[in-house]
Enzyme design. Sequence first.
Site, PDB file in Angstrom:
ATOM      1  N   ASP A   1      -9.960  -5.435  -4.343  1.00  0.00           N
ATOM      2  CA  ASP A   1      -9.494  -4.418  -3.397  1.00  0.00           C
ATOM      3  C   ASP A   1     -10.366  -3.172  -3.524  1.00  0.00           C
ATOM      4  OD1 ASP A   1      -8.054  -2.374  -2.082  1.00  0.00           O
ATOM      5  OD2 ASP A   1      -6.134  -3.301  -2.578  1.00  0.00           O
TER       6      ASP A   1
ATOM      7  N   SER B   1       0.832  -1.202   0.000  1.00  0.00           N
ATOM      8  CA  SER B   1       0.000   0.000   0.000  1.00  0.00           C
ATOM      9  C   SER B   1       0.867   1.254   0.000  1.00  0.00           C
ATOM     10  CB  SER B   1      -0.962  -0.044   1.195  1.00  0.00           C
ATOM     11  OG  SER B   1      -1.991   0.908   1.063  1.00  0.00           O
TER      12      SER B   1
ATOM     13  N   HIS C   1      -7.393  -5.946   0.247  1.00  0.00           N
ATOM     14  CA  HIS C   1      -6.203  -5.169   0.619  1.00  0.00           C
ATOM     15  C   HIS C   1      -5.571  -5.667   1.924  1.00  0.00           C
ATOM     16  CE1 HIS C   1      -3.986  -1.472  -0.375  1.00  0.00           C
ATOM     17  NE2 HIS C   1      -3.940  -1.168   0.910  1.00  0.00           N
TER      18      HIS C   1
END
Length: 296
Positions: A239, A162, A273
């Site tokens: 995601d 991320s 995620h």
Amino acid sequence: MNNSYKHSLSTNSKITQISVNRCFDGEQHYYSHQSSSTKTPMTFSIYLPDEALAGRRCPAILYLSGLTCNADNVTHKAHFQQKCSELGMIFIAPDTSPRSSDDRDVPNDDRYFVGQGASYYVDATQAPWSEHFNMQSYIVDELYDLLRSEFPIDSIGVTGHSMGGHGALLLGFKFPGKFVSVSALSPVCAASESAWGQAAYTEYFGDDKSRWAQADAAQMIEKSGQQYASILVDQGAADDFLAEGQLQTTQLQLACDKANQPLTLRYQAGHDHSYYFIQTVINDHIEHHWRMAQMS
């Protein structure tokens, strides 16, 4: 190997050992030190396979964590230790930002994507952030040199998730002489085009868009051109942050195409995620960095 073996720090060591736990054929360590870059105490975890504990130089992976995370998240949840034990790889996880319980010491923000836990691995230029938020300098200069001086590291690859995936891509292409390999998991690929990144960069850089460009992974890749034989990126196809436009994954593909940088970009069906996704693909990333280290 005797399980009571402990990595011995040099007599002039600048780091303090917090904990040691035996894990597979190696040990999981935590350390703290006073940072000159952030002007705060910083912590990191490091997994040392038995080869490293015996003094043999081993390839290392520097893992940069995402928003709201610290060194604990990946160390406790990603399950990387067994694969690193098998391959003889060192795995390092620093914190994501300077921290303090008192905002008068280190600034913070009510938004989780700005402030403590949300450094984007850049050096801020605007007050009040610029005094402590110097994570680019911390990672590529201070911590990098500290790790090499204290541990038997052969080469270093960089990866992250991320916001940390953004950091891995950005720093990997901004400082290619430091790293032999790059990968990322669900990275923020173009921070200057993400609502998260725009909020953070307004605080850290103000309205100077030239500084935003220097802190945008996709733009840095396009500017730098090919630096690696290949980079590996995994993205969960389910995601929510991808759907919301926070990750800007297509910008990564476009930048690599323009830079002639070979990219393996895999969209993993059904994955989100979370750290469940990271567990699913982390071994592939460890093996990617191991292969690149053998080629270096």
